[in-house]
Design an enzyme around this catalytic site. Structure first.
Site, PDB file in Angstrom:
ATOM      1  N   LYS A 192       0.859  -1.179   0.000  1.00 42.11           N
ATOM      2  CA  LYS A 192       0.000   0.000   0.000  1.00 42.11           C
ATOM      3  C   LYS A 192       0.896   1.229   0.000  1.00 42.11           C
ATOM      4  CE  LYS A 192      -1.237   2.425   2.997  1.00 42.11           C
ATOM      5  NZ  LYS A 192      -0.823   3.745   3.624  1.00 42.11           N
ATOM      6  N   THR A 230       1.835   6.344   3.816  1.00 44.74           N
ATOM      7  CA  THR A 230       2.954   5.469   4.119  1.00 44.74           C
ATOM      8  C   THR A 230       3.030   4.291   3.151  1.00 44.74           C
ATOM      9  OG1 THR A 230       3.057   5.958   6.441  1.00 44.74           O
ATOM     10  CG2 THR A 230       3.642   3.723   5.819  1.00 44.74           C
ATOM     11  N   GLU A 258      -0.398  10.077  -5.568  1.00 42.57           N
ATOM     12  CA  GLU A 258      -1.523  10.982  -5.352  1.00 42.57           C
ATOM     13  C   GLU A 258      -1.679  11.932  -6.537  1.00 42.57           C
ATOM     14  OE1 GLU A 258      -1.499  10.743  -0.519  1.00 42.57           O
ATOM     15  OE2 GLU A 258      -0.192  12.181  -1.505  1.00 42.57           O
ATOM     16  N   ASN A 311      -3.912  16.452  -0.887  1.00 45.51           N
ATOM     17  CA  ASN A 311      -3.067  16.827   0.238  1.00 45.51           C
ATOM     18  C   ASN A 311      -3.398  18.169   0.854  1.00 45.51           C
ATOM     19  OD1 ASN A 311      -1.209  14.568   0.532  1.00 45.51           O
ATOM     20  ND2 ASN A 311      -0.770  15.026  -1.606  1.00 45.51           N
ATOM     21  N   SER A 339      -9.451  17.646   6.534  1.00 46.04           N
ATOM     22  CA  SER A 339     -10.657  18.448   6.770  1.00 46.04           C
ATOM     23  C   SER A 339     -11.904  17.603   6.615  1.00 46.04           C
ATOM     24  CB  SER A 339     -10.685  19.629   5.819  1.00 46.04           C
ATOM     25  OG  SER A 339     -10.655  19.173   4.491  1.00 46.04           O
TER      26      SER A 339
END
Lengths: 411, 411
Positions: free
Chosen positions: B185, B196, B283, B406, B411
């Site tokens: 992962k 991570t 990402e 990111n 939030s």
């Protein structure tokens, strides 16, 4: 050139600019790449002007950097010629030739050795500089020279900059009034395309070249070498300081001469102001970030840790999102490779300690932190708890605007 | 947890997974942070299983990293317990206690020493791990252990991952069939929050621990240590290889035993496949980027230059914009601090040389380059022209998606 870029929300108006005795400037449209704007700046310095410079550490510098380093081997400068739109980088022998041609033309105009002519180019890289357009524009540039053209000069060197940048200080040396005034451009720290960082400062103070160089190198360390937008380092960065000597102050004996204390402080302050203006025009920036590191093993270690935080995309995106994500700050400390002990580490945002000695501060007051993160000027403080080393650097946040500007720049 | 994140356009389907003799797995919902999904993975290894590991170099590692390093001082592993949602990082003494509590509970279940239990946590940092929720879920986890639960295990450890990641190889050692199968992962290389990088590989091969460790360390250098998403290094990264020995192959004598050649190649290949899956889930990634550096002063120098290119925000945003901006590649070479000579440097994109020995290749064929940049798999090649050093690294582009993920994660 892609879509027009809005003026940075962190822009600042130009200060009240004045003249510097012995310095005349002009700005003309040479059509190097841009149309419908000035793109060539010429400055003339009085005979006897001495010059100090700090140049990029990038191992693949542009031809104008090589030219200036060579020009820097004598103490004098009579002219500065800067074009925007083409960086004259990675242009091989043609790039060197372009520098020689431009310097020859300017030296003929001012009747000075070519090595008294300083050159800079900023813009796209890898395209040959059309130096004839620049040389053809020189007579108009010479005719336009005027003591009052500082703002015009600041505008002519802009590339992806969204506002012109200048700063001024008036101080005395042994009672004699002297002035410092400078301009800068740059909006990525210092990226290879349009975002090269250039800064030019002039003073009428009379200071020997070797002392001037000492002052500039020291001031650069705490200003231009303490800012970062995206960790990228331009092939063309330079910071140059010209001293005309026309203020005719009493001689100074060395960089630590007490008579220079006020001047040195003003120079450092002015360099920092210009450097922060570059950060505030950082590509896509919506927030200025100041990172203070204390308690490190040494000042050098503190500086590396501060830059590791300031360059971390995760820290920068969190701040763009107004998130006091101290965990990412801890990560950035840890990845710096510098001495750190997780159980002695403390992190504050906006002056509120969120983590102390290895753990979150239970029930810390979140309200001031939340309010601080919504502001434009963000302060991160990290204490390592190891020694006396400290450092301060500045950066900006990482936003969609950065992607917009850099993902479509050449299209 | 912010808006749902779309599956990466670079995702790959799970391969055809099988079992590894001596390995049983389960996945349950412990409610550590997430609701409505599994977040706890337990693996049981047959007695006598040996284990090799590579752990983060971040100087501020999480408590589970400290635990595993200590567990690594004996050669054996009986269990692996991984939770998602909370990283148990920067949690001080409570973090260590959480590890001890979890390891004690698992060791009681399997009647083994606590140091034969390997632990990992991934998720937010700085919040205390609610270890009782994990311990309460252990009986269900134990009851669910099954040889066929590899996919379930891969899903239970996901955080910001948008697809599960696994790989498998079947080879022989001296004629005896053995299998390698692993899961991973990670979606920021290796960021401190949800991103991570964790990877677990099991084999039924019988290989002494010291040889296993040599093979894993060597394989990691060319796979997980050759990828980067954003230059950030997690406080929790780990790569662990378990060898149950149940294949009962003939003994091997060392990491270079010819009997291990096929196994080593398969291991390296599997590690690279898992590492590239992490890059492909980077990402916001829309393109995978392979950077090859040749002709450097040394392999180490080549690796640093390749990472400088792969980590450059300006290179990564240009590729997101499908711009073959070789000038930014030159800049990234120059800023690496490694030996480089601008006039010997060549740059290719998608196999087409755009710049050769210090200058743009006049009239190079742009069509294949334009077509290449529109694809999902981008190849950058840099030749330094200095020596024999070479390296290859992988990364992904930098897009608005990265900022989305990111900038608003907590939030």
């Amino acid at each position: 050139m892609g879509k027009p870029i809005a003026v940075s929300p962190l822009s600042r108006p130009l200060p009240d600019l004045s003249t510097v005795a012995g310095v005349r400037l002009s700005a003309v449209a040479a059509g190097v790449r841009y149309q419908g704007r000035t793109d060539l700046m010429l400055a003339e310095f009085a005979p006897g002007t001495v010059v100090a410079g700090v140049y990029t550490r990038n191992a693949c510098p542009g031809a104008p950097i090589l030219w200036c380093r060579q020009a820097q081997t004598t103490p004098y400068a009579r002219a500065l010629l800067v074009n925007a739109g083409n960086a004259n980088v990675f242009t091989g022998r043609a790039g060197i030739q372009a520098c020689e041609d431009c310097a020859d033309a300017v030296s003929a105009m001012f009747d000075c050795p070519p090595q008294d002519v300083f050159l800079a180019s900023t813009g796209v890289i890898g395209e040959k500089l059309p130096q004839q357009r620049i040389i053809d524009a020189l007579p108009a540039a010479q005719a336009g020279l005027d003591e009052n053209n500082w703002e015009q000069a600041a505008r002519a060197i802009m590339t992806t900059d969204t506002f012109p940048k200048a700063a001024r200080r008036d101080v005395t040396i042994n009672g004699t009034p002297v002035r410092l005034q400078g301009i800068a451009k740059g909006s990525g720290m210092v990226a290879p395309d349009m975002a090269t960082m250039l800064a030019y400062v002039a003073t009428d103070a009379k200071i020997p070249q070797n002392i001037l160089q000492s002052l500039l190198s020291a001031g650069c360390a705490k200003s231009f070498n303490a800012i970062t937008v995206d960790s990228d380092t331009s092939t063309s960065d330079m910071l140059v300081l010209f001293a005309t000597g026309l203020a005719d102050n009493e001689p100074v004996t060395g960089p630590h001469d007490p008579a220079l204390a006020e001047f040195t402080e003003a120079l450092n302050d002015l360099l920092l102001e210009l450097a922060i203006l570059v950060v505030r025009d950082g590509e896509g920036a919506t927030k200025q970030i100041r990172v203070d590191v204390t308690g490190a093993d040494s000042d050098v270690s503190a500086h590396r840790i501060a830059l590791s935080i300031a360059n971390s995309p995760l820290v920068k995106t969190a701040i763009a999102g107004e998130d006091a994500n101290w965990g990412r700050v801890v990560m950035a400390v840890g990845k710096s490779g510098e001495p750190a002990d997780r159980d002695r580490l403390s992190v504050a945002m906006g002056g509120t300690w969120i983590a102390r000695e290895g753990g979150v501060v239970e029930n810390y007051d979140e309200a001031p932190v939340v309010a601080h993160m919504k502001g434009q000027d963000i302060e991160i403080t990290v204490d390592l708890g190891l020694g006396d080393g400290q450092a301060r650097v500045w950066t900006c946040d990482l936003t969609h605007g950065y992607i917009d500007i850099n993902g479509s720049y050449r299209s």
